[in-house]
Scaffold this motif. Structure first.
Motif, PDB file in Angstrom:
ATOM      1  N   ARG A  31       0.812  -1.211   0.000  1.00 23.70           N
ATOM      2  CA  ARG A  31       0.000   0.000   0.000  1.00 23.70           C
ATOM      3  C   ARG A  31       0.850   1.266   0.000  1.00 23.70           C
ATOM      4  N   GLY A  32       1.911   1.274   0.803  1.00 23.54           N
ATOM      5  CA  GLY A  32       2.761   2.455   0.868  1.00 23.54           C
ATOM      6  C   GLY A  32       3.414   2.775  -0.462  1.00 23.54           C
ATOM      7  N   GLU A  33       3.838   1.727  -1.197  1.00 24.81           N
ATOM      8  CA  GLU A  33       4.434   1.948  -2.510  1.00 24.81           C
ATOM      9  C   GLU A  33       3.405   2.512  -3.485  1.00 24.81           C
ATOM     10  N   ILE A  34       2.164   2.009  -3.402  1.00 22.24           N
ATOM     11  CA  ILE A  34       1.101   2.542  -4.265  1.00 22.24           C
ATOM     12  C   ILE A  34       0.906   4.028  -3.994  1.00 22.24           C
ATOM     13  N   ALA A  35       0.843   4.376  -2.716  1.00 23.36           N
ATOM     14  CA  ALA A  35       0.635   5.777  -2.341  1.00 23.36           C
ATOM     15  C   ALA A  35       1.719   6.665  -2.943  1.00 23.36           C
ATOM     16  N   ARG A  36       2.972   6.189  -2.921  1.00 19.65           N
ATOM     17  CA  ARG A  36       4.059   6.981  -3.494  1.00 19.65           C
ATOM     18  C   ARG A  36       3.929   7.086  -5.012  1.00 19.65           C
ATOM     19  N   HIS A  37       3.459   6.016  -5.654  1.00 18.58           N
ATOM     20  CA  HIS A  37       3.299   6.029  -7.107  1.00 18.58           C
ATOM     21  C   HIS A  37       2.239   7.030  -7.547  1.00 18.58           C
ATOM     22  N   VAL A  38       1.114   7.069  -6.834  1.00 21.83           N
ATOM     23  CA  VAL A  38      -0.038   7.831  -7.323  1.00 21.83           C
ATOM     24  C   VAL A  38      -0.249   9.158  -6.618  1.00 21.83           C
ATOM     25  N   GLY A  39       0.529   9.447  -5.582  1.00 22.09           N
ATOM     26  CA  GLY A  39       0.427  10.738  -4.925  1.00 22.09           C
ATOM     27  C   GLY A  39      -0.775  10.903  -4.029  1.00 22.09           C
ATOM     28  N   LEU A  40      -1.282   9.801  -3.466  1.00 23.64           N
ATOM     29  CA  LEU A  40      -2.376   9.846  -2.509  1.00 23.64           C
ATOM     30  C   LEU A  40      -1.862   9.439  -1.134  1.00 23.64           C
ATOM     31  N   THR A  41      -2.650   9.700  -0.105  1.00 23.75           N
ATOM     32  CA  THR A  41      -2.249   9.285   1.233  1.00 23.75           C
ATOM     33  C   THR A  41      -2.425   7.783   1.383  1.00 23.75           C
ATOM     34  N   VAL A  42      -1.675   7.199   2.294  1.00 24.91           N
ATOM     35  CA  VAL A  42      -1.810   5.765   2.555  1.00 24.91           C
ATOM     36  C   VAL A  42      -3.232   5.448   3.016  1.00 24.91           C
ATOM     37  N   GLN A  43      -3.819   6.337   3.793  1.00 18.43           N
ATOM     38  CA  GLN A  43      -5.188   6.123   4.271  1.00 18.43           C
ATOM     39  C   GLN A  43      -6.171   6.059   3.099  1.00 18.43           C
ATOM     40  N   THR A  44      -6.027   6.987   2.143  1.00 17.62           N
ATOM     41  CA  THR A  44      -6.912   6.972   0.973  1.00 17.62           C
ATOM     42  C   THR A  44      -6.712   5.700   0.165  1.00 17.62           C
ATOM     43  N   VAL A  45      -5.445   5.323  -0.038  1.00 16.38           N
ATOM     44  CA  VAL A  45      -5.150   4.102  -0.787  1.00 16.38           C
ATOM     45  C   VAL A  45      -5.733   2.886  -0.067  1.00 16.38           C
ATOM     46  N   SER A  46      -5.596   2.829   1.246  1.00  8.79           N
ATOM     47  CA  SER A  46      -6.107   1.687   2.009  1.00  8.79           C
ATOM     48  C   SER A  46      -7.616   1.569   1.871  1.00  8.79           C
ATOM     49  N   THR A  47      -8.317   2.697   1.881  1.00 14.02           N
ATOM     50  CA  THR A  47      -9.775   2.678   1.706  1.00 14.02           C
ATOM     51  C   THR A  47     -10.149   2.131   0.334  1.00 14.02           C
ATOM     52  N   ILE A  48      -9.437   2.596  -0.696  1.00  8.56           N
ATOM     53  CA  ILE A  48      -9.708   2.117  -2.061  1.00  8.56           C
ATOM     54  C   ILE A  48      -9.369   0.638  -2.194  1.00  8.56           C
ATOM     55  N   VAL A  49      -8.234   0.233  -1.623  1.00  6.78           N
ATOM     56  CA  VAL A  49      -7.824  -1.173  -1.687  1.00  6.78           C
ATOM     57  C   VAL A  49      -8.876  -2.062  -1.041  1.00  6.78           C
ATOM     58  N   ARG A  50      -9.407  -1.636   0.093  1.00 10.76           N
ATOM     59  CA  ARG A  50     -10.436  -2.436   0.766  1.00 10.76           C
ATOM     60  C   ARG A  50     -11.648  -2.639  -0.150  1.00 10.76           C
ATOM     61  N   GLU A  51     -12.064  -1.581  -0.854  1.00  9.62           N
ATOM     62  CA  GLU A  51     -13.195  -1.700  -1.770  1.00  9.62           C
ATOM     63  C   GLU A  51     -12.878  -2.653  -2.925  1.00  9.62           C
ATOM     64  N   LEU A  52     -11.669  -2.520  -3.482  1.00  8.27           N
ATOM     65  CA  LEU A  52     -11.286  -3.368  -4.605  1.00  8.27           C
ATOM     66  C   LEU A  52     -11.181  -4.831  -4.193  1.00  8.27           C
ATOM     67  N   GLU A  53     -10.721  -5.080  -2.973  1.00 12.69           N
ATOM     68  CA  GLU A  53     -10.685  -6.456  -2.470  1.00 12.69           C
ATOM     69  C   GLU A  53     -12.095  -7.015  -2.318  1.00 12.69           C
TER      70      GLU A  53
END
Length: 388
Positions: A31-53
């Protein structure tokens, strides 16, 4: 194109797409690597990841601990989380395949349809898609991509002659394709689709700057720059088949004489009365000149020779170019051959067409269109269920 998120209030579908695209391109990834790639916060990425899962598009995997503490969970695409359909329309017939998110061909079909009219072709495509998707009841189809011979939008060249889809001028391809399948639809010329298929699943994974020479019913090519196809001002870059190479040579349907594809293409091979060896020997000087032209124009790492011809014929044609002419590619520090035969397999065009559909629905470019229009009818990412 950089994967960057947005904080605009209507940007949530867009952010979901770029997170999924990042996982598709770079997974397994934390998740942290994704956040760095796309310029979003880890919290935002984690929320999106949970939905995608929860929706089944991605899988979370945690390796066995090798010391103290738990290693971070990594994310990857779920191959069975969705499917796309690839269609390849040629003057000889129609090929179709159902392809999962990892690029595996799940089901495929072929219909003989010489010089099919638009009505006949779309009727056949609708039936083929229904047949393919019916074999995977309960799956989710994201979209459909169709590849067909170009060029597009050039009055004296498009849909004219034996190497194109004659009679298809002004056909609303995207609308017709959606009408017969009910899926978000995208289309591309077959040489660009093949080049993208090779980039994703063949030799292209080893190179970022190469020219894909598409040996089909006609002849064309695409330059891949940093993993993306160079399109040109109107999307027709790479129509090398219509470069005149023989002064006063054979008349071409495009209006010129001596065009390259009148000598090097499956259509040209079909007009030759001898065997493959004799034909290759006859066209070798022209082919050798074409290779030098491509090298001097594009300075590629290598030229990938692919398309619809058999691997044996492609190998024979590649060997016939030796000794190669001097060009900017004649470097002492080369690490690969100047010409290599594609390794993406017989489904390269279909995989590229399907990838076009996936990218069309999931990519940032589509996300920008999606969010700009603020569509209210739902998120196309959810796709449609395959009919039982």
């Amino acid at each position: 194109m950089a994967l960057r998120g947005t904080n605009q209030e209507f940007g949530r579908p867009y952010n979901r797409r770029i997170v999924l695209e990042s996982i598709r391109r770079f997974g397994p990834i934390a998740r942290g690597e994704i956040a760095r790639h796309v310029g979003l916060t880890v919290q935002t990425v984690s929320t999106i990841v949970r939905e995608l899962e929860e929706q089944g598009f991605i899988l979370s995997v945690r390796e066995e601990p090798k010391g103290r503490g738990l290693p971070p969970a990594t994310l990857r695409i779920n191959p069975e989380g969705g499917f796309a359909v690839g269609i390849h329309l040629t003057p000889l017939g129609i090929d179709a395949a159902l392809i999962n998110l990892s690029g595996d061909v799940i089901e495929s079909a072929h219909r003989e349809a010489p010089s099919a009219t638009p009505d006949d072709a779309f009727d056949a495509i609708g039936a083929m898609v229904a047949e393919l998707t019916g074999r995977r009841s309960g799956g989710r189809v994201i979209g459909i991509g169709m590849a067909l011979p170009g060029p597009f939008g050039v009055e004296p060249m498009s849909f004219v002659g034996p190497t194109t889809m004659a009679g298809w001028q002004d056909v609303p391809l995207r609308e017709r394709l959606t009408a017969v399948t009910g899926l978000p639809a995208f289309f591309e010329n077959d040489m660009a689709a093949a080049a993208m298929g090779e980039r994703l699943y063949g030799l292209g994974a080893k190179h970022s700057e190469y020219y894909y020479l598409y040996f089909g019913f006609g002849l064309g090519g695409t330059m891949l720059h940093d993993g993306s196809a160079l399109r040109g001002a109107w999307g027709n870059a790479g129509e090398i088949g219509h470069i005149p190479v023989v002064p006063g040579g054979e008349p071409c349907p495009c209006g010129n004489r001596g065009c390259l594809e009148r000598y090097i293409s499956l259509e040209a091979r079909g007009r030759w009365s001898g065997d493959d060896a004799d034909w290759v020997a006859d066209v070798a000087p022209i082919f050798r000149n074409a290779i030098a032209t491509i090298e001097n124009l594009f300075d590629p790492e290598t030229i990938v020779l692919g398309g619809l011809a058999s691997p044996a014929l492609l190998e024979r044609l590649s060997a016939s170019a030796e000794p190669l002419h001097n060009s900017v590619s004649a470097r002492r520090d080369r690490r690969t051959s100047r010409i290599v035969v594609a390794q993406g397999g017989q489904h390269t065009v279909l995989r590229g067409a399907a990838a076009l559909a996936v990218s069309g629905v999931l990519s940032p470019r589509f996300g920008q269109i999606f969010t700009a229009k603020r569509q209210s009818e739902g998120d196309l990412l959810k796709g449609g269920d395959i009919a039982a």
